[in-house]
Design a protein around this motif. Structure first.
Motif, PDB file in Angstrom:
ATOM      1  N   HIS A 299       0.915  -1.148  -0.113  1.00  0.00           N
ATOM      2  CA  HIS A 299      -0.047  -0.027  -0.015  1.00  0.00           C
ATOM      3  C   HIS A 299       0.959   1.264  -0.085  1.00  0.00           C
ATOM      4  O   HIS A 299       2.151   1.124   0.266  1.00  0.00           O
ATOM      5  CB  HIS A 299      -1.002   0.005   1.099  1.00  0.00           C
ATOM      6  CG  HIS A 299      -0.439   0.042   2.620  1.00  0.00           C
ATOM      7  ND1 HIS A 299       0.426   1.067   3.055  1.00  0.00           N
ATOM      8  CD2 HIS A 299      -0.008  -0.974   3.422  1.00  0.00           C
ATOM      9  CE1 HIS A 299       0.945   0.729   4.174  1.00  0.00           C
ATOM     10  NE2 HIS A 299       0.608  -0.597   4.583  1.00  0.00           N
ATOM     11  N   SER A 300       0.437   2.371  -0.362  1.00  0.00           N
ATOM     12  CA  SER A 300       1.087   3.636  -0.460  1.00  0.00           C
ATOM     13  C   SER A 300       1.061   4.216   1.076  1.00  0.00           C
ATOM     14  O   SER A 300       0.559   3.784   1.925  1.00  0.00           O
ATOM     15  CB  SER A 300       0.063   4.498  -1.292  1.00  0.00           C
ATOM     16  OG  SER A 300      -1.223   4.847  -0.668  1.00  0.00           O
TER      17      SER A 300
ATOM     18  N   GLN B 284      -2.564   8.735   2.533  1.00  0.00           N
ATOM     19  CA  GLN B 284      -3.746   8.148   3.140  1.00  0.00           C
ATOM     20  C   GLN B 284      -4.797   8.726   2.632  1.00  0.00           C
ATOM     21  O   GLN B 284      -4.842   9.856   2.074  1.00  0.00           O
ATOM     22  CB  GLN B 284      -3.668   8.149   4.609  1.00  0.00           C
ATOM     23  CG  GLN B 284      -2.651   7.346   5.111  1.00  0.00           C
ATOM     24  CD  GLN B 284      -2.698   7.291   6.765  1.00  0.00           C
ATOM     25  OE1 GLN B 284      -2.948   8.270   7.385  1.00  0.00           O
ATOM     26  NE2 GLN B 284      -2.954   6.091   7.351  1.00  0.00           N
TER      27      GLN B 284
ATOM     28  N   ARG C  90      -7.834   5.608   5.386  1.00  0.00           N
ATOM     29  CA  ARG C  90      -7.414   4.197   5.035  1.00  0.00           C
ATOM     30  C   ARG C  90      -6.283   4.620   3.866  1.00  0.00           C
ATOM     31  O   ARG C  90      -5.887   5.682   3.788  1.00  0.00           O
ATOM     32  CB  ARG C  90      -8.375   3.452   4.210  1.00  0.00           C
ATOM     33  CG  ARG C  90      -9.667   2.994   5.194  1.00  0.00           C
ATOM     34  CD  ARG C  90     -10.853   2.360   4.335  1.00  0.00           C
ATOM     35  NE  ARG C  90     -11.689   2.164   5.041  1.00  0.00           N
ATOM     36  CZ  ARG C  90     -11.688   0.985   6.089  1.00  0.00           C
ATOM     37  NH1 ARG C  90     -10.689   0.201   6.157  1.00  0.00           N
ATOM     38  NH2 ARG C  90     -13.020   0.622   6.553  1.00  0.00           N
ATOM     39  N   GLN C  91      -5.514   3.565   3.302  1.00  0.00           N
ATOM     40  CA  GLN C  91      -4.673   3.817   2.411  1.00  0.00           C
ATOM     41  C   GLN C  91      -5.069   4.274   1.022  1.00  0.00           C
ATOM     42  O   GLN C  91      -5.871   3.671   0.643  1.00  0.00           O
ATOM     43  CB  GLN C  91      -3.696   2.434   2.114  1.00  0.00           C
ATOM     44  CG  GLN C  91      -3.264   2.006   3.386  1.00  0.00           C
ATOM     45  CD  GLN C  91      -2.340   2.676   4.441  1.00  0.00           C
ATOM     46  OE1 GLN C  91      -2.645   2.954   5.409  1.00  0.00           O
ATOM     47  NE2 GLN C  91      -1.490   3.779   3.914  1.00  0.00           N
TER      48      GLN C  91
END
Length: 187
Positions: A101-102, A105, A127-128
């Motif tokens: 994931h990044s 966010q 969240r991401q």
């Protein structure tokens, strides 16, 4: 056909359990469950069927919400930028796994809702913004996809269901609409 009466509501213990992986080859029951989940989402987005069967609109559904503690999610995410009606993401995912994931966010400006929650729960669910996911389809074929923004948020919401997490667990109790300055607000 699945209806709202088939969806269990918050407080049910299955929603707080960690779901089990499905075993391949899939049983006919597991294939049918995935298809029924996907059909529910399509029906819930059809104004005529949704009204007729009193369905709340949904873009994602996890097997635990139907009291099956299995790692299955279905998504039917409309593409708001296209007029031809082709979904942005339409799939039944068996044993989905978040593989990366990044750092960035994101959250939905209006907050999140859930078919298993019959009350509004205001607040940001951070969240991401981008995720990479692996999953198997009904035939057992492995897939790897990258999602961003709204689609990434929807899938993370459903993945949480597989791990016994409800969306409101992510909301800041003291400041529900607090988000760090670098969080992308998606409307």
């Amino acid at each position: 056909m699945l209806t709202m009466k088939d969806i269990i509501r918050e407080g049910h213990p299955t929603l707080r359990a960690v779901a089990e992986e499905v075993v391949f080859p899939l049983s006919d029951d597991m294939i049918k469950l995935g298809q029924d989940m996907h059909d529910f989402l399509k029906n819930s987005q059809d104004p005529v069927l949704a009204k007729k069967y009193e369905l709340r609109g949904g873009v994602g559904l996890a097997a635990p919400q139907l009291n099956f503690s299995k790692r299955i999610i279905a998504v039917e995410i409309p593409n708001m930028e296209e007029e031809n009606g082709k979904p942005l993401l339409s799939a039944v995912m068996y044993n989905p796994k978040l593989v990366s994931h990044s750092v960035q966010q994101a959250c939905l400006e209006e907050g999140e809702g859930c078919l298993s929650v019959d009350r509004p729960v205001p607040g940001y669910v951070v969240r991401q913004a981008r995720i990479t996911l692996t999953y198997q389809d009904a035939q057992g074929t492995q897939h790897k996809i990258r999602l961003k923004n709204y689609a990434a948020i929807v899938v993370q919401h459903e993945l949480d269901h597989l791990n016994g997490i409800m969306f409101y667990d992510h909301i800041n109790d003291k400041e529900p609409f607090f988000a760090p300055d670098d969080v992308l607000l998606i409307n």
